[in-house]
Design a protein around this motif. Structure first.
Motif, short mmCIF file in Angstrom:
data_model
loop_
_atom_site.label_atom_id
_atom_site.label_comp_id
_atom_site.label_asym_id
_atom_site.label_seq_id
_atom_site.Cartn_x
_atom_site.Cartn_y
_atom_site.Cartn_z
N LYS A 179 1.49 -0.72 6.21
CA LYS A 179 1.89 -1.57 5.13
C LYS A 179 0.68 -1.83 4.26
O LYS A 179 -0.23 -2.57 4.65
CB LYS A 179 2.44 -2.88 5.71
CG LYS A 179 3.07 -3.77 4.68
CD LYS A 179 3.00 -5.21 5.14
CE LYS A 179 3.20 -6.12 3.94
NZ LYS A 179 3.13 -7.51 4.34
N CYS A 208 -0.46 -3.27 0.79
CA CYS A 208 0.05 -4.16 -0.25
C CYS A 208 -1.07 -4.97 -0.87
O CYS A 208 -2.14 -5.15 -0.27
CB CYS A 208 1.13 -5.09 0.33
SG CYS A 208 2.11 -5.89 -0.96
N CYS A 221 2.66 -11.73 1.63
CA CYS A 221 3.58 -12.86 1.50
C CYS A 221 3.92 -13.45 2.87
O CYS A 221 4.15 -12.68 3.82
CB CYS A 221 4.87 -12.42 0.81
SG CYS A 221 4.57 -11.69 -0.81
N TYR A 271 6.53 -14.65 3.88
CA TYR A 271 7.90 -14.36 4.31
C TYR A 271 8.15 -12.86 4.48
O TYR A 271 9.27 -12.45 4.75
CB TYR A 271 8.91 -14.92 3.30
CG TYR A 271 8.66 -14.44 1.88
CD1 TYR A 271 8.96 -13.13 1.50
CD2 TYR A 271 8.10 -15.28 0.94
CE1 TYR A 271 8.71 -12.68 0.21
CE2 TYR A 271 7.85 -14.85 -0.36
CZ TYR A 271 8.16 -13.55 -0.71
OH TYR A 271 7.90 -13.11 -1.97
N CYS A 272 7.12 -12.03 4.30
CA CYS A 272 7.35 -10.58 4.27
C CYS A 272 8.06 -10.10 5.54
O CYS A 272 7.64 -10.40 6.65
CB CYS A 272 6.03 -9.83 4.09
SG CYS A 272 6.29 -8.06 3.92
N THR A 294 0.20 -7.97 6.03
CA THR A 294 -0.34 -6.78 5.39
C THR A 294 -1.52 -6.24 6.20
O THR A 294 -2.46 -6.96 6.49
CB THR A 294 -0.78 -7.14 3.95
OG1 THR A 294 0.39 -7.53 3.24
CG2 THR A 294 -1.43 -5.96 3.24
N LYS A 319 8.57 -9.78 -9.05
CA LYS A 319 8.54 -10.96 -8.19
C LYS A 319 7.93 -12.15 -8.93
O LYS A 319 6.84 -12.04 -9.49
CB LYS A 319 7.68 -10.63 -6.96
CG LYS A 319 7.66 -11.73 -5.90
CD LYS A 319 6.67 -11.43 -4.79
CE LYS A 319 7.09 -10.32 -3.86
NZ LYS A 319 8.35 -10.57 -3.16
S1 SF4 Z 1 7.10 -9.09 0.42
FE1 SF4 Z 1 5.03 -9.44 -0.32
S2 SF4 Z 1 3.67 -8.69 1.28
FE2 SF4 Z 1 5.71 -7.84 1.68
S3 SF4 Z 1 5.66 -5.86 0.71
FE3 SF4 Z 1 6.53 -7.30 -0.78
S4 SF4 Z 1 4.80 -8.01 -1.96
FE4 SF4 Z 1 3.96 -7.01 -0.15
#
Ligand code: SF4
Length: 319
Positions: free
Chosen positions: A24, A26, A30, A32-33, A38, A130
């Motif tokens: 992952k 990124c 986040c 909540y991901c 990450t 987002k």
């Molecule tokens: S939710 Fe946030 S951390 Fe997860 S992939 Fe998307 S941007 Fe990246």
């Protein structure tokens, strides 16, 4: 696997997913991901897979799906990371276009301050950005961005993109209990979205296990308040809370109609009464759905609203 699906998506119909980033990588982490924390946090673009390899795998998938008589509405960049970190994204879109299916990109927008990223996204037919917060402190808390990123540049980049983009632009705001679901944050988000003017502003909640166990979806009352605050300033606010299966359902069945409509947005009491009356049913239908725990009655500023129940009760949660 670079190509997967198609999966049913409320926003995109039947969407064939494309993973152009290895898990992952990124620019955010986040809280909540659903992919977890990450592992490789970066804000620098790079090559992950060659566009030809992506084209080859997607073409094969498209061929076998179409061969089975299935329809694909969108080819969607929805990797386990941030798709714009791929410096070949623009080239990928270019080589996929001849397949004749619309192309969608779901991005956290963190790199949209860059001219090259904006130019590449221009060629997609549908882009989701987002917008969880426009208050720096909250943005840092919920999205945990790479240290080189600046929120003001990202917001400006979104507005700049909006001015020139001819495709369908939507936004997604994920609400996490106690983090970005307060009225102050939502009013600021609403103000920004009013300027951005997306075709749709989606409100979502974490429906799968989040990266941090302490993260929970807000309750229905809070989500209804969030909806009302956004709805005052923004056109087309909708919920995106995981009812892909029946959100489009429409039939003469009043229960189904009520549940599918309230899964998209809350309904005022008068609207529910009108629907019930039209169907020839009586108010006990609503009472039954409430009793079964499928519908919730909530109030906001003296008005009564009905919503599809989506969150677990706190005492049901497994910590
Ligand atoms: S939710 Fe946030 S951390 Fe997860 S992939 Fe998307 S941007 Fe990246």
């Amino acid at each position: 696997m670079i190509a997967f699906g198609p999966v049913p998506s409320r926003r995109l119909g039947r969407s064939l997913g494309m993973n152009n980033i290895p898990p992952k990588v990124c620019s955010y982490s986040c809280v909540y991901c659903q992919v977890g924390r990450t592992l490789n946090m970066q804000a620098k673009r790079q090559t992950f897979y060659m566009p030809e390899r992506i084209l080859e795998q997607v073409s094969e998938r498209v061929k076998s799906v179409r061969g089975a008589g299935e329809v694909i509405d969108y080819l969607t960049f929805v990797p386990d990371g941030e798709p714009t970190l791929d410096e070949n994204l623009g080239r990928c879109i270019e080589v996929l276009k001849p397949l004749g299916t619309k192309i969608a990109v779901i991005t956290n927008a963190s790199l949209i301050w860059r001219e090259d990223v904006r130019a590449e996204l221009m060629n997609a037919d549908w882009v989701s950005l987002k917008v969880d917060s426009v208050i720096e402190k909250i943005w840092r808390k919920i999205n945990r961005p790479h240290r080189s990123l600046r929120m003001s540049a990202i917001l400006e980049g979104m507005l700049q993109f909006r001015r020139n983009y001819g495709g369908e632009l939507v936004t997604e705001t994920m609400l996490a209990e106690g983090t970005n679901d307060g009225a102050e944050n939502l009013k600021e988000v609403a103000g920004f979205l009013a300027d951005l003017n997306p075709a749709r502003a989606y409100l979502s909640i974490p429906t799968r296990p989040p990266a941090e166990k302490r993260v929970h979806p807000p309750d229905e009352e809070t989500v209804n308040r969030a909806y009302q605050i956004l709805n005052r300033q923004v056109n087309q606010v909708e919920y995106l809370i995981g009812y892909e299966g029946d959100a489009f359902a429409f039939s003469g069945n009043v229960e189904e109609n009520l549940l599918s409509t309230t899964a998209v947005h809350p309904m005022r009491e008068e609207a529910v009464k009108e629907l019930i009356q039209k169907s020839g049913a009586g108010w006990p239908v609503v009472q039954d759905l409430i009793k079964q725990g499928r519908l919730i009655e909530t109030e906001y500023e003296g008005q009564r609203f009905y919503m599809r129940r989506f969150s677990k009760r706190k005492d049901d949660r497994h910590e």
